[in-house]
Design a protein around this motif. Sequence first.
Motif, PDB file in Angstrom:
ATOM      1  N   VAL A   3      17.955  -4.085 -37.696  1.00 26.04           N
ATOM      2  CA  VAL A   3      19.068  -5.023 -37.723  1.00 26.04           C
ATOM      3  C   VAL A   3      20.241  -4.397 -38.459  1.00 26.04           C
ATOM      4  N   GLY A   4      21.408  -4.407 -37.816  1.00 20.49           N
ATOM      5  CA  GLY A   4      22.623  -3.911 -38.454  1.00 20.49           C
ATOM      6  C   GLY A   4      23.173  -2.689 -37.760  1.00 20.49           C
ATOM      7  N   GLN A   5      24.094  -2.027 -38.456  1.00 24.38           N
ATOM      8  CA  GLN A   5      24.711  -0.828 -37.905  1.00 24.38           C
ATOM      9  C   GLN A   5      23.744   0.338 -37.989  1.00 24.38           C
ATOM     10  N   ALA A   6      23.630   1.060 -36.903  1.00 25.35           N
ATOM     11  CA  ALA A   6      22.677   2.164 -36.799  1.00 25.35           C
ATOM     12  C   ALA A   6      23.255   3.418 -37.437  1.00 25.35           C
ATOM     13  N   THR A   7      23.119   3.510 -38.748  1.00 28.03           N
ATOM     14  CA  THR A   7      23.612   4.684 -39.468  1.00 28.03           C
ATOM     15  C   THR A   7      22.449   5.383 -40.155  1.00 28.03           C
ATOM     16  N   ALA A   8      22.647   6.665 -40.418  1.00 29.36           N
ATOM     17  CA  ALA A   8      21.601   7.436 -41.106  1.00 29.36           C
ATOM     18  C   ALA A   8      21.314   6.849 -42.484  1.00 29.36           C
ATOM     19  N   ALA A   9      22.354   6.436 -43.182  1.00 29.50           N
ATOM     20  CA  ALA A   9      22.168   5.899 -44.530  1.00 29.50           C
ATOM     21  C   ALA A   9      21.324   4.629 -44.527  1.00 29.50           C
ATOM     22  N   LYS A  10      21.394   3.869 -43.442  1.00 26.09           N
ATOM     23  CA  LYS A  10      20.610   2.630 -43.356  1.00 26.09           C
ATOM     24  C   LYS A  10      19.226   2.865 -42.758  1.00 26.09           C
ATOM     25  N   GLY A  11      18.943   4.102 -42.340  1.00 31.42           N
ATOM     26  CA  GLY A  11      17.596   4.433 -41.900  1.00 31.42           C
ATOM     27  C   GLY A  11      17.373   4.496 -40.406  1.00 31.42           C
ATOM     28  N   ILE A  12      18.439   4.589 -39.602  1.00 35.10           N
ATOM     29  CA  ILE A  12      18.232   4.602 -38.143  1.00 35.10           C
ATOM     30  C   ILE A  12      17.423   5.820 -37.693  1.00 35.10           C
ATOM     31  N   ASP A  13      17.590   6.958 -38.359  1.00 40.02           N
ATOM     32  CA  ASP A  13      16.831   8.151 -37.949  1.00 40.02           C
ATOM     33  C   ASP A  13      15.334   7.922 -38.118  1.00 40.02           C
ATOM     34  N   ALA A  14      14.948   7.343 -39.240  1.00 41.92           N
ATOM     35  CA  ALA A  14      13.529   7.040 -39.474  1.00 41.92           C
ATOM     36  C   ALA A  14      13.029   6.018 -38.462  1.00 41.92           C
ATOM     37  N   PHE A  15      13.857   5.006 -38.161  1.00 43.16           N
ATOM     38  CA  PHE A  15      13.481   3.981 -37.195  1.00 43.16           C
ATOM     39  C   PHE A  15      13.275   4.590 -35.811  1.00 43.16           C
ATOM     40  N   LEU A  16      14.191   5.440 -35.374  1.00 45.52           N
ATOM     41  CA  LEU A  16      14.076   6.045 -34.043  1.00 45.52           C
ATOM     42  C   LEU A  16      12.882   6.984 -33.957  1.00 45.52           C
ATOM     43  N   SER A  17      12.589   7.696 -35.040  1.00 43.68           N
ATOM     44  CA  SER A  17      11.412   8.559 -35.075  1.00 43.68           C
ATOM     45  C   SER A  17      10.139   7.726 -34.968  1.00 43.68           C
ATOM     46  N   LEU A  18      10.097   6.649 -35.709  1.00 42.64           N
ATOM     47  CA  LEU A  18       8.955   5.737 -35.659  1.00 42.64           C
ATOM     48  C   LEU A  18       8.806   5.150 -34.256  1.00 42.64           C
ATOM     49  N   ALA A  24       5.103   6.587 -27.724  1.00 43.82           N
ATOM     50  CA  ALA A  24       4.295   7.653 -27.118  1.00 43.82           C
ATOM     51  C   ALA A  24       2.808   7.333 -27.225  1.00 43.82           C
ATOM     52  N   ARG A  25       2.406   6.714 -28.322  1.00 42.70           N
ATOM     53  CA  ARG A  25       0.987   6.427 -28.537  1.00 42.70           C
ATOM     54  C   ARG A  25       0.540   5.087 -27.967  1.00 42.70           C
ATOM     55  N   HIS A  26       1.452   4.123 -27.888  1.00 46.08           N
ATOM     56  CA  HIS A  26       1.035   2.772 -27.496  1.00 46.08           C
ATOM     57  C   HIS A  26       1.756   2.225 -26.266  1.00 46.08           C
ATOM     58  N   GLY A  27       2.695   2.958 -25.734  1.00 51.16           N
ATOM     59  CA  GLY A  27       3.372   2.545 -24.507  1.00 51.16           C
ATOM     60  C   GLY A  27       3.958   1.153 -24.585  1.00 51.16           C
ATOM     61  N   ASP A  28       3.666   0.347 -23.563  1.00 49.09           N
ATOM     62  CA  ASP A  28       4.247  -0.991 -23.450  1.00 49.09           C
ATOM     63  C   ASP A  28       3.627  -2.024 -24.403  1.00 49.09           C
ATOM     64  N   ARG A  29       2.654  -1.627 -25.194  1.00 49.69           N
ATOM     65  CA  ARG A  29       2.071  -2.567 -26.174  1.00 49.69           C
ATOM     66  C   ARG A  29       3.031  -2.845 -27.318  1.00 49.69           C
ATOM     67  N   SER A  45      21.601   9.189 -26.438  1.00 43.96           N
ATOM     68  CA  SER A  45      20.316   9.646 -25.902  1.00 43.96           C
ATOM     69  C   SER A  45      19.218   9.556 -26.963  1.00 43.96           C
ATOM     70  N   ARG A  46      19.600   9.588 -28.245  1.00 38.14           N
ATOM     71  CA  ARG A  46      18.621   9.463 -29.329  1.00 38.14           C
ATOM     72  C   ARG A  46      17.945   8.099 -29.322  1.00 38.14           C
ATOM     73  N   PHE A  47      18.578   7.114 -28.692  1.00 38.36           N
ATOM     74  CA  PHE A  47      18.082   5.739 -28.699  1.00 38.36           C
ATOM     75  C   PHE A  47      17.150   5.453 -27.518  1.00 38.36           C
ATOM     76  N   ALA A  48      16.725   6.488 -26.816  1.00 35.99           N
ATOM     77  CA  ALA A  48      15.870   6.337 -25.631  1.00 35.99           C
ATOM     78  C   ALA A  48      14.588   5.546 -25.883  1.00 35.99           C
ATOM     79  N   PRO A  49      13.959   5.615 -27.063  1.00 34.00           N
ATOM     80  CA  PRO A  49      12.726   4.836 -27.276  1.00 34.00           C
ATOM     81  C   PRO A  49      12.951   3.319 -27.333  1.00 34.00           C
ATOM     82  N   LEU A 137      -0.106  -3.631 -35.289  1.00 34.46           N
ATOM     83  CA  LEU A 137      -0.222  -3.610 -33.829  1.00 34.46           C
ATOM     84  C   LEU A 137      -1.682  -3.642 -33.379  1.00 34.46           C
ATOM     85  N   VAL A 138      -2.506  -2.830 -33.984  1.00 34.26           N
ATOM     86  CA  VAL A 138      -3.897  -2.678 -33.554  1.00 34.26           C
ATOM     87  C   VAL A 138      -4.770  -3.843 -34.022  1.00 34.26           C
ATOM     88  N   HIS A 139      -4.483  -4.353 -35.221  1.00 36.88           N
ATOM     89  CA  HIS A 139      -5.286  -5.439 -35.793  1.00 36.88           C
ATOM     90  C   HIS A 139      -4.367  -6.568 -36.264  1.00 36.88           C
TER      91      HIS A 139
END
Length: 180
Positions: A3-18, A24-29, A45-49, A137-139
């Motif tokens: 939630v909010g502006q997608a900036t590195a300082a607010k953690g968007i890089d970590a969010f996109l990596s996650l 990749a591991r859970h697909g549409d789940r 393009s970084r926002f593809a996930p 997600l799993v439990h």
Amino acid sequence: GFVGQATAAKGIDAFLSLAADMKARHGDRIAFHLVGRAMPGADLSRFAPLEERPETTHLPRGEFIRRLAALHYVLLPFQPGYYDLAASGALIDAVTWLKPVIATQAGFVGDFFADAGDIGYLCATGDEMRETLEAVLVHPDAERYGAQVSALRAERERRTPAALAATYRGIIHAHFPWLA
């Protein structure tokens, strides 16, 4: 969702990596959303996930509310330093809309969790955030999720103008009686 502006300082890089790892591991789940905007000039393009392509303009209020209402959790991958002396509008949005949070520790967040109770999951690191999201997600634990929503509801009530006015009045009476 983030939630909010997608900036590195607010953690968007970590969010996109996650998001990339979990998709990749859970697909549409699992689905990831940006409830906010990418900054103008950002490499989209970084926002593809994510489930939808981000906008670089502010979301209209109705769209912001629609997207926030659809989330199960608000992810707050706080980065060291940025929130040491700042509040988080995204955390307040999570409280307002009763969305449990999965957050990394930063500045005020530990105190907020201690005061509000079980409003989600407080993680020491990004890796712990990943493990927590995996476990949720799993439990899934519907009973705990319901308790988290209840704790958020109570916290939201503590933040109404009437409740805050009573707190403020108490502070004034206790510390500055000559002003009352």
